[in-house]
Design an enzyme around this catalytic site. Structure first.
Site, PDB file in Angstrom:
ATOM      1  N   GLU A 281       0.860  -1.190   0.000  1.00 51.14           N
ATOM      2  CA  GLU A 281       0.000   0.000   0.000  1.00 51.14           C
ATOM      3  C   GLU A 281       0.889   1.230   0.000  1.00 51.14           C
ATOM      4  O   GLU A 281       1.891   1.283   0.715  1.00 51.14           O
ATOM      5  CB  GLU A 281      -0.884   0.087   1.251  1.00 51.14           C
ATOM      6  N   GLU A 331     -13.621   5.580   0.476  1.00 53.40           N
ATOM      7  CA  GLU A 331     -14.419   4.604   1.220  1.00 53.40           C
ATOM      8  C   GLU A 331     -15.142   5.313   2.370  1.00 53.40           C
ATOM      9  O   GLU A 331     -14.552   5.586   3.412  1.00 53.40           O
ATOM     10  CB  GLU A 331     -13.519   3.484   1.745  1.00 53.40           C
ATOM     11  N   LYS A 334     -15.515   3.944   6.356  1.00 53.84           N
ATOM     12  CA  LYS A 334     -14.473   3.872   7.371  1.00 53.84           C
ATOM     13  C   LYS A 334     -14.861   4.715   8.579  1.00 53.84           C
ATOM     14  O   LYS A 334     -15.308   5.853   8.433  1.00 53.84           O
ATOM     15  CB  LYS A 334     -13.132   4.345   6.803  1.00 53.84           C
ATOM     16  N   GLU A 343      -8.875   9.420   6.258  1.00 52.13           N
ATOM     17  CA  GLU A 343      -8.916   7.984   6.005  1.00 52.13           C
ATOM     18  C   GLU A 343      -9.963   7.594   4.965  1.00 52.13           C
ATOM     19  O   GLU A 343      -9.863   6.541   4.345  1.00 52.13           O
ATOM     20  CB  GLU A 343      -9.173   7.214   7.303  1.00 52.13           C
TER      21      GLU A 343
END
Length: 363
Positions: A281, A331, A334, A343
């Site tokens: 990542e 996303e 999260k 995030e």
């Protein structure tokens, strides 16, 4: 995977004092360099993208696989089995990392039969998917239930793959920079004591199996914590943070290389000097935190994409670095606090419009 197109290049020679020599015409050399560049596409060979699914607006897996094909993204990482996604990957030729979720580690460690079933249902069943690695756990931390079970779960999954005739699929685990200490200068890098205690047998397993260690590396956090400048974190030239490691005289021009080489140094100190590192990542958020913006994300991803395919790191120069960009989509599922809203915003693509948020090419 790098692919070579099958072409024939005719070499021209001249006689000089009875010796046949390759002509050194500038035009000929230029044409040969173009042919080599055209037929050796390292960018497509080394970059992948992580497909996280913690959102209520993520496109269907079949649509996501179609996007990978459309944008010529050759590799994918996914964080747990998803039958719809695995079916969509059939015949796609996309190389694939599949994670064993942390919550499954103890169950798979406690029972070889359970590990056999996991491999049967999530790997062997999809014999036309190009599995490359099984990452047993992601960022497993000391004290978590999965920590004590990690090495046994890896061994059981490896045995299950071998029994199924799939020993070509490498078993590893994914760790992160939080597992390392004394990372400046990189030559001092080592595993924190509490991580080394449970990762030492993992390193021995990886050495024995010739599998790489997967590591999540984010230069963004160094910038966010004010450890390094924005330029140094974005892999931009002429940063005032550039430095020479006094222990080996290697020169560091960006924070990514410094992180990566501290991992190699830690592995050397732990009997893993022969291991490769896959950057499982890396990315940059587009909003929600200091320096999180579309222009910075665009700069980081493109600089990283070019860097990992041609430069290697100072400790391992000229060796392309297999790297996975986090992430395909934002996303919204999260769980975050006001201090880590970023995030949710690592995606290169908007999940609703399915359009790139900034310019990037994968081939």
């Amino acid at each position: 995977m790098v692919r070579f197109k099958h072409i024939k290049i005719k070499y021209y020679f001249t006689k000089m004092s009875g010796v046949r020599m390759l002509a050194s015409s500038p035009m000929l050399l230029f044409l040969l360099s173009l042919l080599m560049a055209y037929n050796f596409d390292t960018t497509a060979g080394q970059i992948g993208v992580c497909f996280g699914q913690m959102g209520n607006n993520i496109p269907k897996p079949s649509e996501v696989v179609a996007m990978f094909k459309q944008y010529s993204i050759p590799r994918m990482r996914m964080y747990g089995p998803n039958p719809d996604a695995l079916n969509a990957l059939r015949g796609s030729n996309i190389e694939f990392i599949l994670d064993v979720p942390n919550g499954d580690l103890k169950r798979l460690a406690d029972s070889q039969a359970e590990a056999n079933t996991w491999v049967r249902d999530n790997v062997q069943k999809y014999n036309d998917v190009r599995f490359k690695y099984i990452s047993v756990g992601n960022e497993v931390k000391p004290g978590e239930p999965g920590a004590a079970a990690l090495i046994q779960a890896m061994q059981n999954i490896d045995r299950a793959l071998s029994a199924a005739g799939l020993s070509n699929i490498k078993v590893s685990t994914t760790t992160f920079m939080g597992a390392f200490a004394d990372t400046y200068p990189p030559s001092r890098g080592r595993f924190k004591d509490e991580y080394r205690n449970f990762l030492q047998p993992v390193i021995g397993f990886l050495v024995n199996k010739r599998s790489p260690l997967l590591v999540n590396i984010y230069t963004y956090f160094g910038y966010m914590n004010r450890d390094v400048s924005l330029q140094f974190a974005l892999l931009q030239p002429n940063s005032n943070n550039e430095f020479t490691d006094p222990n080996n005289q290697l020169r560091y021009l960006n924070f990514f290389d410094a992180n990566l080489d501290s991992v190699y140094a830690a592995l050397e100190k732990s009997g893993g000097g022969s291991l490769d590192v896959v950057v499982s990542e890396s990315g940059w958020p587009t909003q929600g935190g200091p320096g999180a913006s579309v222009p910075n994300a665009e700069a980081y991803v493109n600089n990283l994409r070019l860097h990992v395919n041609k430069n290697g790191s100072p400790k391992r120069p000229g060796k392309a670095i297999e790297t996975y960009i986090f992430a395909m989509f934002d996303e919204n599922g999260k769980q975050t606090s006001p201090n880590d809203e970023y995030e949710k915003y690592w995606g290169m693509f908007s999940p609703t419009t399915r359009q790139l948020k900034y310019g990037v090419k994968f081939n």
